[in-house]
Design an enzyme around this catalytic site. Structure first.
Site, PDB file in Angstrom:
ATOM      1  CG  ASP A   6      59.689  45.591  75.022  1.00 55.08           C
ATOM      2  OD1 ASP A   6      59.618  45.063  76.152  1.00 55.08           O
ATOM      3  OD2 ASP A   6      59.472  44.969  73.964  1.00 55.08           O
ATOM      4  CG  ASP A 100      57.248  43.353  78.676  1.00 53.51           C
ATOM      5  OD1 ASP A 100      56.163  43.236  78.073  1.00 53.51           O
ATOM      6  OD2 ASP A 100      58.288  42.814  78.299  1.00 53.51           O
ATOM      7  CD  GLU A 101      55.247  44.967  73.854  1.00 56.00           C
ATOM      8  OE1 GLU A 101      55.423  45.639  72.823  1.00 56.00           O
ATOM      9  OE2 GLU A 101      55.319  43.734  73.885  1.00 56.00           O
TER      10      GLU A 101
HETATM   11 MG   LIG Z   1      59.986  43.239  77.014  1.00 53.68          MG
END
Ligand SMILES: [Mg+2]
Length: 406
Positions: A6, A100-101
């Site tokens: 993340d 983003d992960e």
């Molecule tokens: Mg993040």
């Protein structure tokens, strides 16, 4: 074991990276208008009480020195694709959970989890200058909770034996699916930690929050999670569109520069994903909101902005829109498949350096940010342009100018 990766404060971190003046300052990404909401806040902003989901107006009150930046989703998508490409080089099973992960299944990966996690973090930092927090656990639930606990810029490996010691003290609100109404219901029964849930008979949990949610809570409280890592199916198309602030005539140069910008962004994402496309579709919405699309399919898949742009202009010119007023223009690449052969010929040219040039640009951008290089025609008048023999490469002030990237 499952790994959850993340990026920390992703949108804000991208903005801080491309505007060196923002480093170390409280930054929030969100619409700057009166109804804007904070989409991402730097750790400096969080320290002053700024949170995601907060109205920008309130964020400015709690942190008067806050710098609010409008989101640039195209940029975040490109950076995300670059990071996902790094993750995919370590595991065949990567499931992006958002920009983003992502979850990685570590089965068959020839590294110990901690070593792999450190390698990933190092690679993402070296290539993107972005902090990646990583959690590792026996399933998705524990891996995700571990990456949250590791933030910022950290790593936490939770072995199966360590699960109870890690999980039980956490607040129940950390578990997936425990939103405000579930929290309120649990609190009425005095259940605030995961340990409280684990000590409650599953029947009682089902009565408090409903059958399905209660079942899941009981399982999560025992640290059990059977959800598999599902690798993302290859995207079948990719592209973007732009709405003009005011309607634009079809002959206006802005049409072409916009197509070039869209081609650039699509090509970078194609190459980052290791794919190429054969069909280029142009979408046009007129001032009266009528919308038309036209496509052209190429003999060979392409992944270069040069080829996408040339095709898009042919398609657009073929639409015969001479007098039209245009509100929106879009470019989409379809028929995606395996990446183009590196030695492919660009349209109508035998010996050319486009492929090499664009791949070089990819590497420069991976190191110095998306704004560091681009076609000279995308630069606005007055911007500094650095020229080298045979190619034109521009620097944008406010990007990463000053790092000598051209
Ligand atoms: Mg993040």
């Amino acid at each position: 074991m499952i790994l959850h990766a993340d990026l920390d404060a992703f949108y804000a971190a991208v903005e801080q990276r491309r505007r060196p003046g923002l480093a170390g300052r409280p930054v929030a990404v969100g619409a700057t208008g009166p109804r804007g909401v904070v989409m991402s806040a730097s750790y400096e902003a969080r320290a002053s009480g700024v949170e995601s989901g907060q109205p920008v107006v309130r964020a400015r009150r709690v942190c008067p020195e806050l710098v609010v930046v409008a989101p640039d989703m195209d940029e975040y998508a490109v950076v995300s694709a670059n990071v996902m490409a790094v993750l995919s080089s370590f595991s065949r099973k990567v499931e992006p959970a958002s920009l983003d992960e992502a979850y990685l299944d570590l089965a068959g990966v020839p590294f110990r989890p901690r070593v792999l996690a450190e390698l990933l973090r190092e690679r993402v930092w070296q290539e993107q200058r972005l902090a990646l927090s990583v959690g590792v656990g026996p399933n998705k639930l524990i891996a995700k909770l571990a990456s949250v606990a590791a933030k910022p810029d950290g790593l936490l490996v939770v072995t199966p034996a360590e699960v109870p010691g890690f999980l039980l003290p956490l607040p129940a609100t950390r578990l997936p699916g425990v939103g405000p109404s579930t929290t309120a219901a649990l609190t009425r029964f005095g259940l605030t930690t995961v340990a409280d849930l684990a000590a409650t008979p599953p029947d009682t949990l089902r009565r408090i929050v409903g059958a399905a949610a209660g079942e899941q809570l009981a399982r999560f409280a025992r640290g059990e999670d059977l959800r598999p890592v599902v690798p993302q199916r290859a995207e079948r198309s990719l592209g973007g569109e732009r709405t003009f602030p005011a309607d634009v005539s079809a002959e206006h140069e802005l049409i072409r520069t916009t197509l070039l910008r869209l081609a650039e962004s699509a090509a970078a994402r194609l190459r980052a994903a290791g794919v190429a496309g054969r069909t280029v579709t142009v979408k046009v919405r007129f001032a009266d909101l009528r919308t038309v699309t036209r496509s052209r399919t190429l003999p060979e898949p392409v992944d270069l902005a040069h080829d996408l742009y040339a095709t898009a202009v042919q398609v657009f010119d073929g639409m015969g829109l001479a007098r039209a007023r245009i509100r929106l223009i879009g470019l989409r690449v379809e028929g995606l498949g395996q990446g183009a052969r590196p030695q492919q010929m660009a349209l109508g040219e035998r010996e050319h350096g486009w492929s090499e040039l664009e791949r070089t640009v990819d590497r420069v951008r991976a190191k110095f940010g998306t704004a560091s290089v681009g076609p000279a025609s995308l630069l606005e008048p007055g911007r500094e342009v650095a020229r080298e023999p045979g190619r034109e490469v521009g620097k944008e002030p406010g990007g990463d100018a000053g790092k000598g990237t051209s």
